[in-house]
Motif scaffolding. Structure first.
Motif, short mmCIF file in Angstrom:
data_model
loop_
_atom_site.label_atom_id
_atom_site.label_comp_id
_atom_site.label_asym_id
_atom_site.label_seq_id
_atom_site.Cartn_x
_atom_site.Cartn_y
_atom_site.Cartn_z
N ASP A 94 0.84 -1.20 0.00
CA ASP A 94 0.00 0.00 0.00
C ASP A 94 0.88 1.25 0.00
O ASP A 94 2.07 1.20 0.32
CB ASP A 94 -0.93 0.00 1.21
N ALA A 95 0.26 2.39 -0.36
CA ALA A 95 1.01 3.63 -0.55
C ALA A 95 1.72 4.08 0.72
O ALA A 95 2.85 4.58 0.67
CB ALA A 95 0.07 4.72 -1.05
N TRP A 104 3.97 12.01 -13.11
CA TRP A 104 3.18 12.40 -11.94
C TRP A 104 2.86 13.89 -11.89
O TRP A 104 2.30 14.37 -10.92
CB TRP A 104 3.92 11.99 -10.66
N GLY A 105 3.17 14.62 -12.96
CA GLY A 105 2.82 16.03 -13.03
C GLY A 105 1.38 16.23 -13.44
O GLY A 105 0.60 15.28 -13.57
N GLY A 116 2.95 4.20 -6.81
CA GLY A 116 3.87 4.68 -5.78
C GLY A 116 5.23 4.01 -5.84
O GLY A 116 6.26 4.65 -5.57
N HIS A 117 5.26 2.72 -6.19
CA HIS A 117 6.55 2.02 -6.23
C HIS A 117 7.47 2.62 -7.29
O HIS A 117 8.68 2.75 -7.07
CB HIS A 117 6.32 0.52 -6.51
N GLU A 118 6.90 3.05 -8.41
CA GLU A 118 7.71 3.68 -9.45
C GLU A 118 8.12 5.10 -9.03
O GLU A 118 9.27 5.52 -9.26
CB GLU A 118 6.94 3.74 -10.76
N TYR A 119 7.19 5.84 -8.45
CA TYR A 119 7.46 7.21 -8.02
C TYR A 119 8.62 7.24 -7.03
O TYR A 119 9.58 8.01 -7.20
CB TYR A 119 6.19 7.79 -7.38
N ALA A 142 10.43 4.12 1.61
CA ALA A 142 11.22 5.01 0.76
C ALA A 142 11.83 6.16 1.57
O ALA A 142 12.99 6.52 1.37
CB ALA A 142 10.35 5.57 -0.37
N THR A 143 11.05 6.71 2.51
CA THR A 143 11.57 7.79 3.35
C THR A 143 12.71 7.30 4.23
O THR A 143 13.71 8.00 4.42
CB THR A 143 10.44 8.37 4.22
#
Length: 492
Positions: free
Chosen positions: A23-24, A148-149, A104-107, A31-32
């Protein structure tokens, strides 16, 4: 430590691609955490840094010996503080809420990849390695904007990529000229600084210098090669805008010092005045155009043109001071330029993150769509006020420390240019005061009656950046010491 600070986020980027089904929130937390590791490693490096004025903590391994290319990392006071600042902005931006669009995984993979290559630029002590990292940064930002823009994101991403790639190709030709002038052939940055291979080289040296000026000027960006910046910022997701302004623009200004000033000192002293004139034009033009922008992100974007003009003015004044033998003016101007990079990264990074919070709530960047937000969002208002006053150079905040040193150093060599540049501060004050008045004061419209204030993650991310803005403004000694050690040694 330095190698780990690059390869940990790079490995993290690969790992994030395998987290498609998470999940996001889980993706963001992981990632953080990964993005924070380089910050912790670089803080440990800072505790071991002696501030000798030269490069320290060098890590070296052969890479392409036949070309004189090596994997070589190291830091001086300038690169160390810029790397730490960059790692901090990446950690804050990765944690900041954004519309992930189910990818989210790609971002987060692209965010971590971009962190790795951006830190690589500041830590590289091989010019070939520097260029590899420099160019790879374009790829990460291209996808963050294009995927994502919003608005005309794909067009903005393409313009950003083509513009900056063209600039980097011009710079590549200049790098080759520098390399071919060495004997034996090498890309080793300390060797290039010590040997000054293009000194007394005539036309070749001049062409190489202006090749670097164009390539790095696009990245910085300076007028008139700045036109890619506003659309890239407006259409990028806010965390990407924070990284673009806070980190990627510094790759250009860092190159002005590391390559043009340190490796081509003779040419920079010769052409310091015309570059200083371009910097002053950027200062005044950026502030004036920002004042007329009705779009919040476009207004902040043009202030970056203004503030990068201050940085290049400081670098050019420092180069001129080296030629005149004025060591005090040199140290003041160059230290101010580096502090301006750090201050702008923290301040404008915070401003873009705030703009993202406004977009998430109102889905508009038009300033006239808002009014009276202070009544509903005191934390957002406080963050915007601190960041705005820091950007306009209020004493007690980081922007003042940087700009004061730049102008004192510039007055010693170019008093008229310094006087004209001060106009930019007045205009910047007007544009931020107007922004605060129109968006946060006045009567709250009925449609914003349930406007939510900053959330916990938003508040924490902004607090980290803005506390440092205040800390630098109130007690800058801890930041100035390593920078001054590096800038005083330049041109020696």
């Amino acid at each position: 430590m330095l190698t780990a600070s690059i390869f940990v986020p790079l490995a993290g980027a690969i790992a994030m691609l395998a987290m498609r089904r998470a999940d996001a929130q889980t993706q963001r937390r992981i990632a953080t955490s990964i993005a924070t590791v380089p910050l912790l490693l670089l803080l440990i490096v800072w505790t071991r840094f002696e501030g000798s004025g030269g490069f320290e903590l060098i890590e070296h391994a052969p890479w392409i010996p036949s070309l004189g290319v090596a994997y070589k990392l190291g830091v001086d006071g300038m690169s160390l503080v810029l790397a730490v600042m960059s790692a901090l902005i990446f950690a804050a931006s990765t944690a900041y809420p954004a519309d992930l669009r189910g990818r989210g995984h790609e971002y987060f993979a692209w965010m971590l990849f971009l962190e790795a290559v951006s830190l690589g630029v500041f830590l590289a002590l091989d010019l070939f390695l520097f260029y590899v990292f420099f160019d790879l940064s374009l790829v990460g930002m291209y996808f963050l904007i294009g995927v994502w823009g919003h608005g005309n994101a794909r067009r903005a991403a393409l313009k950003f990529f083509i513009y900056t790639l063209a600039g980097s190709l011009v710079m590549l030709l200049a790098i080759l000229a520098l390399y071919l002038a060495t004997d034996p052939r090498t890309f080793d940055i300390p060797t290039l600084i010590a040997s000054q291979p293009l000194a007394d080289s005539g036309l070749i040296g001049v062409l190489a210098f202006w090749g670097f000026a164009i390539g790095l000027g696009v990245k910085t960006p300076l007028v008139p090669v700045h036109t890619w910046l506003p659309p890239a910022h407006v259409d990028a997701p806010a965390p990407a805008s924070a990284i673009l302004a806070g980190v990627l623009l510094k790759l250009g200004t860092y190159g002005f010092i590391r390559i043009m000033l340190q490796m081509m000192g003779e040419q920079y002293q010769r052409f310091a005045f015309p570059i200083a004139v371009v910097a002053v034009v950027s200062i005044v033009y950026g502030a004036l155009v920002a004042l007329g922008q009705p779009n919040l992100k476009r207004r902040i974007a043009y202030t970056s043109v203004n503030h990068m003009g201050y940085t290049i003015l400081g670098v050019s004044a420092g180069a001129a001071a080296i030629g005149l033998g004025d060591r005090d003016a040199q140290t003041l101007a160059l230290t101010g330029a580096v502090v301006e990079m750090v201050a702008h990264g923290l301040i404008t990074g915070a401003l873009f993150l705030i703009s993202g919070s406004i977009w998430q709530r109102g889905e508009s960047y038009e300033i006239d769509d808002y009014s009276g937000l202070a009544a509903r969002a005191p934390r957002m208002t406080a963050a915007a006020v601190v960041a705005s006053f820091a950007s306009l150079g209020l004493p007690g905040l980081a922007g003042f420390i940087a700009e004061f040193q730049i102008f004192v150093g510039t007055f010693a060599v170019y008093p008229w240019l310094a006087g004209i540049g001060l106009i930019g501060i007045v205009i910047t004050a007007a544009l931020f005061l107007q922004l605060l008045q129109r968006m946060f004061l006045g009567e709250l419209p009925d449609r914003w009656s349930d406007w939510p204030d900053l959330g916990r993650v938003e508040t924490a991310s902004l607090a980290v950046l803005l506390v440092l803005v205040v800390a630098i403004g109130v007690y800058p000694r801890w930041l100035l010491s390593p920078i001054e050690a590096a800038t005083r040694a330049m041109g020696a």
